[in-house]
Motif scaffolding. Structure first.
Motif, PDB file in Angstrom:
ATOM      1  N   LYS A 126       0.835  -1.210   0.000  1.00 35.35           N
ATOM      2  CA  LYS A 126       0.000   0.000   0.000  1.00 35.35           C
ATOM      3  C   LYS A 126       0.864   1.252   0.000  1.00 35.35           C
ATOM      4  O   LYS A 126       0.540   2.254  -0.653  1.00 35.35           O
ATOM      5  CB  LYS A 126      -0.934  -0.013   1.220  1.00 35.35           C
ATOM      6  N   VAL A 127       1.986   1.206   0.725  1.00 44.17           N
ATOM      7  CA  VAL A 127       2.904   2.343   0.770  1.00 44.17           C
ATOM      8  C   VAL A 127       3.454   2.637  -0.623  1.00 44.17           C
ATOM      9  O   VAL A 127       3.468   3.794  -1.083  1.00 44.17           O
ATOM     10  CB  VAL A 127       4.067   2.062   1.754  1.00 44.17           C
ATOM     11  N   LYS A 128       3.887   1.601  -1.322  1.00 47.96           N
ATOM     12  CA  LYS A 128       4.488   1.804  -2.639  1.00 47.96           C
ATOM     13  C   LYS A 128       3.455   2.253  -3.672  1.00 47.96           C
ATOM     14  O   LYS A 128       3.758   3.086  -4.534  1.00 47.96           O
ATOM     15  CB  LYS A 128       5.185   0.517  -3.085  1.00 47.96           C
ATOM     16  N   ARG A 129       2.242   1.717  -3.576  1.00 45.89           N
ATOM     17  CA  ARG A 129       1.182   2.187  -4.481  1.00 45.89           C
ATOM     18  C   ARG A 129       0.901   3.668  -4.249  1.00 45.89           C
ATOM     19  O   ARG A 129       0.737   4.443  -5.201  1.00 45.89           O
ATOM     20  CB  ARG A 129      -0.088   1.372  -4.256  1.00 45.89           C
ATOM     21  N   LEU A 130       0.841   4.063  -2.991  1.00 46.02           N
ATOM     22  CA  LEU A 130       0.592   5.473  -2.678  1.00 46.02           C
ATOM     23  C   LEU A 130       1.734   6.339  -3.192  1.00 46.02           C
ATOM     24  O   LEU A 130       1.491   7.409  -3.772  1.00 46.02           O
ATOM     25  CB  LEU A 130       0.432   5.651  -1.164  1.00 46.02           C
ATOM     26  N   ALA A 131       2.972   5.890  -3.014  1.00 46.43           N
ATOM     27  CA  ALA A 131       4.116   6.678  -3.467  1.00 46.43           C
ATOM     28  C   ALA A 131       4.082   6.901  -4.976  1.00 46.43           C
ATOM     29  O   ALA A 131       4.366   8.005  -5.463  1.00 46.43           O
ATOM     30  CB  ALA A 131       5.420   5.979  -3.061  1.00 46.43           C
ATOM     31  N   VAL A 132       3.724   5.865  -5.720  1.00 50.22           N
ATOM     32  CA  VAL A 132       3.628   5.991  -7.178  1.00 50.22           C
ATOM     33  C   VAL A 132       2.542   6.995  -7.555  1.00 50.22           C
ATOM     34  O   VAL A 132       2.722   7.836  -8.447  1.00 50.22           O
ATOM     35  CB  VAL A 132       3.351   4.618  -7.823  1.00 50.22           C
ATOM     36  N   ARG A 133       1.411   6.919  -6.878  1.00 48.24           N
ATOM     37  CA  ARG A 133       0.303   7.836  -7.188  1.00 48.24           C
ATOM     38  C   ARG A 133       0.655   9.274  -6.819  1.00 48.24           C
ATOM     39  O   ARG A 133       0.297  10.218  -7.536  1.00 48.24           O
ATOM     40  CB  ARG A 133      -0.951   7.382  -6.453  1.00 48.24           C
ATOM     41  N   LEU A 134       1.343   9.457  -5.700  1.00 47.16           N
ATOM     42  CA  LEU A 134       1.751  10.806  -5.304  1.00 47.16           C
ATOM     43  C   LEU A 134       2.784  11.361  -6.279  1.00 47.16           C
ATOM     44  O   LEU A 134       2.752  12.542  -6.634  1.00 47.16           O
ATOM     45  CB  LEU A 134       2.321  10.784  -3.885  1.00 47.16           C
ATOM     46  N   GLN A 135       3.673  10.492  -6.728  1.00 51.96           N
ATOM     47  CA  GLN A 135       4.670  10.921  -7.706  1.00 51.96           C
ATOM     48  C   GLN A 135       4.008  11.345  -9.006  1.00 51.96           C
ATOM     49  O   GLN A 135       4.437  12.312  -9.654  1.00 51.96           O
ATOM     50  CB  GLN A 135       5.656   9.782  -7.947  1.00 51.96           C
ATOM     51  N   ALA A 136       2.922  10.647  -9.367  1.00 50.86           N
ATOM     52  CA  ALA A 136       2.168  11.018 -10.573  1.00 50.86           C
ATOM     53  C   ALA A 136       1.498  12.383 -10.425  1.00 50.86           C
ATOM     54  O   ALA A 136       1.195  13.041 -11.431  1.00 50.86           O
ATOM     55  CB  ALA A 136       1.125   9.946 -10.881  1.00 50.86           C
ATOM     56  N   GLN A 137       1.288  12.796  -9.166  1.00 49.31           N
ATOM     57  CA  GLN A 137       0.712  14.120  -8.902  1.00 49.31           C
ATOM     58  C   GLN A 137       1.785  15.205  -8.891  1.00 49.31           C
ATOM     59  O   GLN A 137       1.490  16.370  -8.601  1.00 49.31           O
ATOM     60  CB  GLN A 137      -0.016  14.108  -7.554  1.00 49.31           C
ATOM     61  N   GLY A 138       3.023  14.817  -9.172  1.00 50.95           N
ATOM     62  CA  GLY A 138       4.094  15.792  -9.235  1.00 50.95           C
ATOM     63  C   GLY A 138       4.850  15.996  -7.942  1.00 50.95           C
ATOM     64  O   GLY A 138       5.645  16.939  -7.818  1.00 50.95           O
ATOM     65  N   ILE A 139       4.639  15.116  -6.966  1.00 54.51           N
ATOM     66  CA  ILE A 139       5.323  15.258  -5.682  1.00 54.51           C
ATOM     67  C   ILE A 139       6.789  14.861  -5.829  1.00 54.51           C
ATOM     68  O   ILE A 139       7.111  13.791  -6.352  1.00 54.51           O
ATOM     69  CB  ILE A 139       4.642  14.394  -4.598  1.00 54.51           C
ATOM     70  N   ARG A 140       7.654  15.739  -5.341  1.00 59.41           N
ATOM     71  CA  ARG A 140       9.080  15.513  -5.428  1.00 59.41           C
ATOM     72  C   ARG A 140       9.733  15.767  -4.063  1.00 59.41           C
ATOM     73  O   ARG A 140       9.081  16.199  -3.121  1.00 59.41           O
ATOM     74  CB  ARG A 140       9.705  16.447  -6.485  1.00 59.41           C
ATOM     75  N   LYS A 141      11.026  15.526  -3.998  1.00 60.78           N
ATOM     76  CA  LYS A 141      11.750  15.698  -2.755  1.00 60.78           C
ATOM     77  C   LYS A 141      11.583  17.124  -2.218  1.00 60.78           C
ATOM     78  O   LYS A 141      11.698  18.101  -2.961  1.00 60.78           O
ATOM     79  CB  LYS A 141      13.237  15.402  -2.960  1.00 60.78           C
ATOM     80  N   GLY A 142      11.294  17.210  -0.918  1.00 58.82           N
ATOM     81  CA  GLY A 142      11.155  18.503  -0.251  1.00 58.82           C
ATOM     82  C   GLY A 142       9.752  19.057  -0.238  1.00 58.82           C
ATOM     83  O   GLY A 142       9.458  19.990   0.522  1.00 58.82           O
ATOM     84  N   ASP A 143       8.856  18.512  -1.077  1.00 58.67           N
ATOM     85  CA  ASP A 143       7.469  18.984  -1.078  1.00 58.67           C
ATOM     86  C   ASP A 143       6.801  18.619   0.245  1.00 58.67           C
ATOM     87  O   ASP A 143       7.017  17.535   0.791  1.00 58.67           O
ATOM     88  CB  ASP A 143       6.677  18.363  -2.226  1.00 58.67           C
ATOM     89  N   ARG A 144       5.949  19.527   0.757  1.00 60.16           N
ATOM     90  CA  ARG A 144       5.183  19.234   1.960  1.00 60.16           C
ATOM     91  C   ARG A 144       3.842  18.622   1.584  1.00 60.16           C
ATOM     92  O   ARG A 144       3.170  19.090   0.658  1.00 60.16           O
ATOM     93  CB  ARG A 144       4.949  20.496   2.787  1.00 60.16           C
ATOM     94  N   LEU A 145       3.485  17.567   2.305  1.00 58.74           N
ATOM     95  CA  LEU A 145       2.203  16.892   2.115  1.00 58.74           C
ATOM     96  C   LEU A 145       1.432  16.955   3.421  1.00 58.74           C
ATOM     97  O   LEU A 145       1.854  16.380   4.432  1.00 58.74           O
ATOM     98  CB  LEU A 145       2.403  15.426   1.712  1.00 58.74           C
ATOM     99  N   ALA A 146       0.304  17.662   3.434  1.00 59.85           N
ATOM    100  CA  ALA A 146      -0.519  17.756   4.639  1.00 59.85           C
ATOM    101  C   ALA A 146      -1.428  16.540   4.726  1.00 59.85           C
ATOM    102  O   ALA A 146      -1.801  15.949   3.705  1.00 59.85           O
ATOM    103  CB  ALA A 146      -1.338  19.039   4.617  1.00 59.85           C
ATOM    104  N   LEU A 147      -1.783  16.163   5.939  1.00 56.94           N
ATOM    105  CA  LEU A 147      -2.678  15.024   6.143  1.00 56.94           C
ATOM    106  C   LEU A 147      -3.714  15.401   7.185  1.00 56.94           C
ATOM    107  O   LEU A 147      -3.374  15.768   8.314  1.00 56.94           O
ATOM    108  CB  LEU A 147      -1.889  13.802   6.602  1.00 56.94           C
ATOM    109  N   LEU A 148      -4.981  15.330   6.791  1.00 57.70           N
ATOM    110  CA  LEU A 148      -6.103  15.691   7.657  1.00 57.70           C
ATOM    111  C   LEU A 148      -6.955  14.446   7.869  1.00 57.70           C
ATOM    112  O   LEU A 148      -7.754  14.069   7.022  1.00 57.70           O
ATOM    113  CB  LEU A 148      -6.923  16.814   6.995  1.00 57.70           C
ATOM    114  N   ALA A 149      -6.747  13.785   8.997  1.00 49.93           N
ATOM    115  CA  ALA A 149      -7.418  12.505   9.226  1.00 49.93           C
ATOM    116  C   ALA A 149      -7.437  12.172  10.709  1.00 49.93           C
ATOM    117  O   ALA A 149      -6.536  12.570  11.454  1.00 49.93           O
ATOM    118  CB  ALA A 149      -6.711  11.385   8.459  1.00 49.93           C
ATOM    119  N   PRO A 150      -8.450  11.417  11.151  1.00 47.57           N
ATOM    120  CA  PRO A 150      -8.396  10.863  12.504  1.00 47.57           C
ATOM    121  C   PRO A 150      -7.344   9.761  12.519  1.00 47.57           C
ATOM    122  O   PRO A 150      -6.748   9.454  11.476  1.00 47.57           O
ATOM    123  CB  PRO A 150      -9.810  10.293  12.692  1.00 47.57           C
TER     124      PRO A 150
END
Length: 503
Positions: A39-63
């Protein structure tokens, strides 16, 4: 030359692929290390497809959710920075945090869809739903466009202070690794350990105190969204938990639960309290049942794990957090930075690989607390006994100077909480023309109990110096709390100023 950084998560999944890594405490769903890593690797691939690169901040809003772990380890693959958001904050407060850390993307749980829409309106960013059930196969390797350095930012946690603008505490890969490794070795965690995570995972206590160290050791983390005393007692046995961290407020609710009296915990080896000094009645309740109970100390900027105390020492040295852990140092310093003598109170300074990197965009604030030789000045006060055991006295800024005498609120709070009519207490200093600061107490009464202010003053006078005895007492239905569950003393002071000595 870039220092080599071991990918301990990948190694752990390789060593124990079929062991249960995480359990959803609400649904009972279980994921092995191998399944979670997929699941981690699938998420990483999808985030990379969104243009996420080293140093980018990713916010997480969740319980509390397994997504915290998925996003954390996906950020490790991409070199991105995870910013878990405290959803208990007001919309304007969250908007201010987003403006400060400027995330490129925000992961959102469906529970906070409305809130995320409001935040997106004020900050341009991509919103990524955690409920997207896409189950793509890993047919693309994550493109690591730059090596991860140990000093690179990894997680940014905003402080939950009651005054001033929240600061983004930058935890590097080094900080996260050394806190976990230090905890595993010093606390003797193993792959057989199972811990429930009740503390909010946007908080260092929920993420770093036990969750990551237990995963580091190959154990199991049970992620729980809501704290309820009866449910907690049931869950600890159902999931065969071995070690648990709760804040004092949770323990207070736990021991008052009717189910606690008859509860047994055959698999639990340690009950751990953190987040704030723990009242002595909680110690007494666990000791009466023959259960191992001890206290820890830490802060977002350091660990948060810094001390170790064996259960038998916790009984003999009640209230102590123990001795420094294996891979960190502790110094009790006076105002000049010199070490204080045994038994004297000094500011707690910490040093080790687990100490934070910096405050985000706050170089001056960073320099104020980090010395050139690596000491973190915590602002907390402590003392050490002749056996080398440390005791937390309270916040330096909370120390009361009344009539020229230093009064440490925790000592007075312990005394008040021992009165049978008192359920909870908080002691503060209120501005006073005569005394400079008047020692004042906010009191919550136990159910079906009553006591007068005069009786409490007389009770305290029998055990502590007169200058420490509260001059003002305010009865409250409950003590105000901050967004992370700590007692909000600034609001208590405001109430004291507004209502004076009236109930």
């Amino acid at each position: 030359m870039v220092e080599y950084m071991v990918d301990w998560w990948e190694k752990r999944c390789y060593l124990t692929p079929d062991h249960i890594a995480v359990v959803d405490g609400e649904t009972g769903e279980r994921l092995t290390y191998k399944e979670l890593n997929i699941k981690v690797k699938r998420l990483a691939v999808r985030l990379q497809a969104q243009g996420i690169r080293k140093g980018d901040r990713l916010a997480l809003l969740a319980p509390n959710h397994v997504a915290y772990l998925e996003w954390l380890f996906a950020c490790r693959l991409l070199g991105a920075v995870l910013v878990p958001l405290n959803w208990r904050l007001a919309t304007l407060e969250l908007a201010s945090i987003l403006a400060d850390c400027t995330p490129k993307l925000m992961g959102v749980h469906s529970r906070f869809a409305t809130l995320s829409a409001e935040l997106q309106a004020s900050h341009a960013m991509t919103v990524f739903s955690l409920d997207d059930s896409e189950t793509m196969e890993i047919d693309t390797v994550v493109d690591k466009n730059a090596a991860v350095d140990p000093e690179d930012p990894y997680v940014m946690i905003y402080t939950g202070g009651t005054t001033g603008k929240p600061k983004g505490v930058v935890l590097s890969h080094r900080s996260i690794f050394w806190n976990a490794a230090n905890t595993v070795v010093t606390w003797n965690l193993t792959a057989s350990d199972v811990t429930p995570t009740f503390m909010p995972m946007f908080h260092t206590g929920g993420l770093n105190a036990l969750s990551l160290p237990v995963l580091h050791a190959g154990g199991t983390v049970v992620v729980v969204q809501h704290f309820d005393a009866e449910h907690t007692l049931e869950l600890l046995n159902r999931e065969k938990c071995t070690i648990a961290l709760l804040v004092p407020t949770m323990y207070h609710m736990l021991i008052q639960s009717p189910a606690f009296a008859g509860a047994v915990f055959p698999t639990m080896h340690t009950f751990l309290s953190g987040g704030a000094p723990c009242p002595l009645p909680v110690y007494q309740a666990f000791e009466a049942k023959g259960l191992s109970f001890k206290e820890g100390y830490g802060l977002t900027e350091a660990g948060p794990n810094n001390f170790y105390i064996a259960p038998h020492d916790a009984v003999l040295k009640r209230g102590s957090v123990g001795r420094p852990m294996l891979y960190n140092d502790v110094l009790l310093a006076d105002d000049d930075g010199s070490e204080v003598s045994i038994g004297e109170v000094g500011e707690i300074w910490l040093r080790g690989g687990h100490v934070f990197h910096s405050y985000w965009n706050r170089p001056e604030a960073t320099l104020e607390v980090l010395s050139p030789n690596g000491w973190l000045k915590t602002g907390d006060l402590g003392k050490r006994d002749t056996d080398g055991f440390y005791y937390i006295i309270g916040r330096k800024k909370d120390m009361i100077i009344s009539g020229g005498e230093n009064v440490y609120p925790l000592e007075v709070e312990h005394q008040l909480r021992q009165h049978p009519a008192v359920s909870d207490a908080a002691v503060v200093g209120v501005p006073d023309e005569k005394w400079g600061e008047a020692v004042s107490a906010a009191i919550v009464l136990a159910a079906d109990c009553s006591v007068t202010k005069e009786e409490l003053i007389e009770y305290c006078s029998a055990s502590i110096g007169r200058y420490k005895v509260p001059k003002r007492i305010l009865f409250m239905i409950e003590l105000p709390k901050t967004a992370v569950g700590k007692i909000d003393k600034s609001r208590i002071i405001a109430n004291m100023v507004q209502y004076g000595n009236e109930a």
